[in-house]
Each structure stands twice: as structure tokens, then as C-alpha cells.
Design an enzyme around this catalytic site. Structure first.
Site, PDB file in Angstrom:
ATOM      1  N   SER A 158      26.984  42.638  64.356  1.00 21.70           N
ATOM      2  CA  SER A 158      27.280  42.183  62.985  1.00 21.70           C
ATOM      3  C   SER A 158      26.040  42.089  62.100  1.00 21.70           C
ATOM      4  O   SER A 158      25.663  41.001  61.627  1.00 21.70           O
ATOM      5  CB  SER A 158      28.006  40.856  63.053  1.00 21.70           C
ATOM      6  OG  SER A 158      29.146  41.035  63.836  1.00 21.70           O
ATOM      7  N   ARG A 173      18.564  46.325  58.344  1.00 18.95           N
ATOM      8  CA  ARG A 173      17.645  45.188  58.386  1.00 18.95           C
ATOM      9  C   ARG A 173      18.311  44.065  59.166  1.00 18.95           C
ATOM     10  O   ARG A 173      19.539  43.974  59.201  1.00 18.95           O
ATOM     11  CB  ARG A 173      17.296  44.681  56.979  1.00 18.95           C
ATOM     12  CG  ARG A 173      18.396  43.994  56.217  1.00 18.95           C
ATOM     13  CD  ARG A 173      18.106  43.927  54.748  1.00 18.95           C
ATOM     14  NE  ARG A 173      18.180  45.240  54.149  1.00 18.95           N
ATOM     15  CZ  ARG A 173      19.316  45.817  53.764  1.00 18.95           C
ATOM     16  NH1 ARG A 173      20.462  45.206  53.910  1.00 18.95           N
ATOM     17  NH2 ARG A 173      19.330  47.033  53.234  1.00 18.95           N
ATOM     18  N   ASP A 211      31.664  42.781  62.494  1.00 16.68           N
ATOM     19  CA  ASP A 211      32.691  41.736  62.662  1.00 16.68           C
ATOM     20  C   ASP A 211      33.748  41.773  61.551  1.00 16.68           C
ATOM     21  O   ASP A 211      34.918  41.467  61.785  1.00 16.68           O
ATOM     22  CB  ASP A 211      32.057  40.333  62.791  1.00 16.68           C
ATOM     23  CG  ASP A 211      31.044  40.008  61.714  1.00 16.68           C
ATOM     24  OD1 ASP A 211      30.792  40.850  60.824  1.00 16.68           O
ATOM     25  OD2 ASP A 211      30.462  38.903  61.754  1.00 16.68           O
TER      26      ASP A 211
HETATM   27  C1  BGC Z   1      25.567  40.681  58.283  1.00 16.58           C
HETATM   28  C2  BGC Z   1      26.923  41.330  58.316  1.00 16.58           C
HETATM   29  C3  BGC Z   1      27.934  40.401  58.960  1.00 16.58           C
HETATM   30  C4  BGC Z   1      27.889  39.021  58.313  1.00 16.58           C
HETATM   31  C5  BGC Z   1      28.844  38.056  58.966  1.00 16.58           C
HETATM   32  C6  BGC Z   1      25.644  39.303  57.673  1.00 16.58           C
HETATM   33  O1  BGC Z   1      24.415  38.674  57.750  1.00 16.58           O
HETATM   34  O2  BGC Z   1      24.667  41.462  57.549  1.00 16.58           O
HETATM   35  O3  BGC Z   1      26.879  42.544  59.029  1.00 16.58           O
HETATM   36  O4  BGC Z   1      29.217  40.953  58.811  1.00 16.58           O
HETATM   37  O5  BGC Z   1      26.591  38.516  58.383  1.00 16.58           O
HETATM   38  O6  BGC Z   1      28.582  37.907  60.311  1.00 16.58           O
END
Ligand code: BGC
Length: 511
Positions: A158, A173, A211
């Protein structure tokens, strides 16, 4: 010691009567600082819509709008056995999911492993090694002595990743406080697979997913009105289904323009240019002191990781402010420790049922060694309400922007994450903001709002990183078996060693 007062009634009018002028003034200032009115919400939403489009354009924008190669919704008829791995911020979860013949059903077994805090800032080898060790433990525990075909795995990773294929992901990142050297800018799949191969674990990575995409797909498995998947947790983000014809940056691939594909928006990066979000001096400090300054502007104002820190920064500032001097003469060393308060600290305060805020008083005393006077408790409670309300209202802008972009007048939005599930009033505050932004006067059933269902409803989601990951793996294998190869690097390798390799197999992915 404050005496135990009666449990608080819904209206708190009059509770400010004894609050001295300077603290009242300060509460007023904080209210002005943290309140986002309807006009501002609408302005943010309009800008959001254009930024979503920009992310899909060839030039790109701040919001990455990552195509995920999850091509469409499940039918409810997916079958097979899958593994799912979820690398969350606090836990690592491994699940085995069986999708039976019965429509929309699933069985799940799962184990959770703690993600040690040091891992988040350690080395890449330590990270992949730890994850592979957990997978190995899971397989050894649940399949001791069995000879296994390679189980297809959906890996929920995620973080923002560019995917040329569904089993590929270049980390754009780190977010959510992760800061592991040597991973950004590279495909995360090969080092993960190497750690798995080193341990001879019988799995094949079928899909790397986000996610939010998992949440969208898992929720749509049981609800055909599901249009958007959201996470409001440690981080914050959303995914929705777009037609390929609406994605200029995929034009060169000549995909069927009507073909749906899930887009992981990565909307946490909204307004990195600071054009519309009403940032306060505290938001600026959070950004400056974070491992990635200038990134995830929207996320830093709403996600669970930052709510406690925002609250802490305001209180430290008020303690140092000669006009207010809260906690005067007390040792606030514990409060001065960055990231020492998480969002649950604020949730507990908002949940304090006592008129005299007894639980808040106790929480400050035990956790921070600070004894709060009654007016200070009033300020603390109001500050939590303001921070929590701002987070919910800003989140609604993202949901409204996707609905407006797609022309959805009605929709279900599946949401998951600790803030959505546990933060008091987050759902109601978000729903109220959506109604303001989208100018609703009547609900889904045509009755005045408040009596029926809202046209766009944000509902608790199905388990995205478990069931969702399994479903995406199932959909991917089914697609490969049917000869549909968009976002598939090597169709034969994808089926190799799994039960789906055998033509006509019913066990994995196909029916
Ligand atoms: C991430 C996402 C993720 C979200 C919730 C963010 O910091 O960049 O990819 O879906 O957090 O978990």
C-alpha cells in the site's frame, strides 16, 4: 483531582461558561484555523476534479493516478484458493482465502505478525527477509508436511507504485513514515521474489495490489453499486474504475476504450503545490519534519498517522504562547516527544462521556504526566473535534471529486482503515460534508435528507487486503486463461506450477 461529573449529554452548551477569556479567545482562533466551510469544500473539490484528470494525462500531475491492471469487477463467481499478504503499517497479515462455488462467499484463515518499528527505517534486505519469513511460517503452520502446488498470491503493497504489469511495481516514494533506502525508484517484486525463492516457499506472485483497489474489488464482490474504494487509516487514498479511453497516458497501448481498469489515485499527493488546501502553521511543521517534505500534502492533513501529531503541535505551541500558557508550570517533556500521540488518543478524548471530561483528565495525567485544569480540558476536547472534523470534511472532497468526474449521482463507496472504523463521528461528519458539496436536498429514496439513504454513501468495506487481493489474483488468472493479456508480462510464467496451469482447471481462478 476533578470530581466525577455526570455523563455528558449530547448538547454541550454552557460548558464554556467558566472558561477564562484568554482560553476562549484561543478556542475561537483554533476554530477559525481548522474550520473548512462549504464554499471552501466546493473550491477544493473543483480543483480536485481537474487534478484527477491531470494525473491521467500524458503530462501527468501531482496525483499519480496509477493504472493497476485490475481490469473490471468480479462477478461473484470467482473460485479457487489464494494467498494474500498485506504489508500494513503496524502489522503484516498473511491469509489463505478460498472462494467457493457459492456466489459472493469466501472462507479465510489468517495470521498476523507484528511489523517491528525498526523495520520501517531499516534495510531493504531486512524488510523482504522478514516478510518472507512470515509467509514461510504461515505455510509451515497451515500446510505442514503437504506437497503443494504453487499457490497464487495477491500482495497488498500500500504505497504508490508504477505498474507496467500487474506483477510489477516501481515504488514511487515511501509514505506513512517508511524510509528504507534503496527501494524507491525500483521494482519491489524481484527482491521480494528472491527472498521467497531463497526459502523455497511454494507461492507465485500473481498480483501486486494497493489496499484501495483491494477494498474496491472486495466490496464490489457483494455489492454491485460499489464504485469507489477508500482507505482512511494510517494513510489515506482511493481507487475507482476508469475506462481505458479516458486515460490519455495509456493511449499508446491501444486498449479497448470501453475496457474498465482500476485506477489507484494516490490522492494523498493532492495539492502538493499548495494551491487550495487550508494549511495551518502546524501542517507546515508536520510536512517539514517528515521523511518526505513536499509530498502527500492532502494525506498529511487527514490520515491517522498525523492527527495525533497535529494535536500535539498545537498544544506545545499554546504552552509556549505567553498569552495562553496552558499547562503553566508543569513539566511537558512527554508532550514534547514527536509522534508520541496517535489518533486513538484523540478518539478517546472525543469519546469521553463525562461532562467534566474526567477520562480526558485521567488520560493526560497517566500518559503525559500533565494535570489539566477544567478550561484546558475544554480546549483539548474542542481541538480534537476540530482536527477530526477537518479530516472528515477534507476526505469528502476526494470522494465528491471522483463522483463528479464520473458523473455518479448515486454510488456506494467502500471504506476501511482505523480512522474510518474507529474515529468517533468521522462517518457522519464526512456524510454531512458530502451533502454540502454535492448540494443534496433529498436522499436516494427521494425523501428529505436524514430520513432515507444519501445518494452517495460511504459504507464499511469488505476486507480488501485479504479477500480483495485474492479476488484480484483470481480475476488475473482467469483473464490469462482466457487469453486477455493487458498488463500481463509473461502469461505462461504466471500460470506455471499453479493448479491453473492445467487447462480447464476449476481450482484456481477459473470456473
Ligand atoms: C499510500 C497509499 C495507500 C494509503 C492507505 C498512502 O500513504 O501512498 O498507497 O493506499 O496510504 O493505506
Amino acid at each position: 483531582m476533578v470530581g466525577l461529573g455526570p455523563k455528558r449529554k449530547p448538547s454541550r452548551r454552557g460548558s464554556m461558561a467558566d472558561v477564562p477569556h484568554d482560553i476562549k479567545q484561543e478556542i475561537k482562533r483554533l476554530e477559525e484555523l481548522f474550520t473548512v466551510d462549504t464554499a471552501k469544500l466546493k473550491g477544493i473539490t473543483e480543483h480536485f476534479i481537474s487534478e484527477l484528470a491531470k494525473g491521467l494525462s500524458k503530462e501527468g500531475g501531482s496525483i499519480p493516478m496509477n493504472p493497476t491492471w485490475c481490469m473490471g469487477f468480479p462477478t461473484g463467481h470467482e473460485t479457487g484458493t489464494f494467498l494474500a499478504l498485506d504489508m500494513g503499517g503496524t502489522n503484516l497479515r498473511v491469509c489463505e482465502i478460498r472462494l467457493p462455488e457459492e456466489v459472493g462467499e469466501f472462507d479465510i484463515i489468517q495470521s498476523k505478525y507484528h511489523m517491528p518499528e525498526e523495520l520501517k527505517t531499516g534495510t531493504a534486505d531486512e524488510l523482504w527477509g522478514y516478510i518472507a519469513d512470515c509467509l514461510q511460517q504461515f505455510i509451515e503452520y497451515h500446510h505442514e508436511g503437504e506437497r503443494l502446488d504453487k499457490l497464487p498470491l495477491g500482495f497488498t503493497f500500500s504505497y504508490p507504485a508504477t505498474q507496467e504489469y500487474i506483477d510489477h511495481g516501481i515504488l514511487q516514494r515511501w509514505t506513512k513514515g517508511f524510509d528504507i533506502d534503496g527501494v524507491e525508484g525500483k521494482d519491489v517484486v524481484p527482491p521480494f521474489q528472491a527472498a521467497v525463492a531463497e526459502r523455497n516457499i511454494p507461492i507465485r506472485l500473481t498480483a501486486l495490489i494497493n489496499d484501495t483497489t483491494g477494498t474496491l474489488i472486495a466490496s464490489s464482490y457483494t455489492d454491485s453499486e460499489m464504485k469507489i474504494g477508500c482507505i482512511f487509516g494510517t494513510g489515506c487514498n482511493a481507487a475507482y474504475m476508469e475506462e481505458c479511453g479516458q486515460i490519455p497516458k495509456l493511449e499508446h497501448m491501444k486498449l479497448d476504450p470501453k475496457q474498465p481498469i482500476a485506477i489507484n489515485c494516490e490522492w494523498g499527493a493532492f495539492d502538493n503545490e499548495h494551491q487550495v488546501l487550508p494549511r495551518t502553521q502546524y501542517d507546515i511543521i508536520i510536512d517539514k519534519d517528515s521523511p518526505r517534505p513536499g509530498q502527500q500534502s492532502f494525506e498529511k492533513m487527514i490520515a491517522g498517522l498525523y492527527l495525533g501529531e497535529l494535536f500535539r503541535l498545537v498544544l506545545v505551541d499554546l504552552n509556549e504562547n505567553p498569552n495562553v500558557k496552558i499547562f503553566h508550570g508543569q513539566d511537558i517533556a512527554a508532550l514534547k516527544k514527536p509522534y508520541s500521540l496517535d489518533a486513538s488518543f484523540l478518539s478517546d478524548i472525543e469519546n469521553d462521556p463525562y461532562e467534566n471530561l474526567q477520562e480526558t483528565y485521567d488520560r493526560f495525567k497517566t500518559h503525559l504526566k500533565i494535570e489539566c485544569a477544567r478550561p484546558e480540558l475544554e480546549l483539548i476536547r474542542r481541538l480534537c473535534e476540530l482536527i477530526g472534523t477537518r479530516a472528515a470534511r477534507l476526505s469528502a472532497c476526494g470522494v465528491a471529486a471522483i463522483c463528479k468526474k464520473k458523473g455518479y449521482e448515486t454510488a456506494h463507496v467502500g471504506a476501511d482503515g482505523s480512522v474510518f472504523n474507529k474515529y468517533p463521528h468521522f462517518k457522519q461528519r464526512g456524510a454531512a460534508a458530502l451533502a454540502e458539496i454535492l448540494d443534496w436536498t433529498v436522499g436516494r429514496d427521494g425523501k428529505p435528507l436524514g430520513r432515507g439513504h444519501d445518494p452517495v454513501e460511504i459504507l464499511p468495506a469488505e476486507d480488501g487486503s485479504g479477500v480483495g487481493a485474492a479476488l484480484i489474483a483470481a480475476l488475473t488468472l482467469k483473464r490469462v486463461q482466457e487469453g486477455s493479456y493487458a498488463g500481463i508480462r509473461d502469461p505462461q510464467a504466471m500460470l506455471k506450477g499453479t493448479k491453473a496451469e492445467k487447462p480447464g482447471s476449476k481450482e484456481v481462478g477459473g470456473k
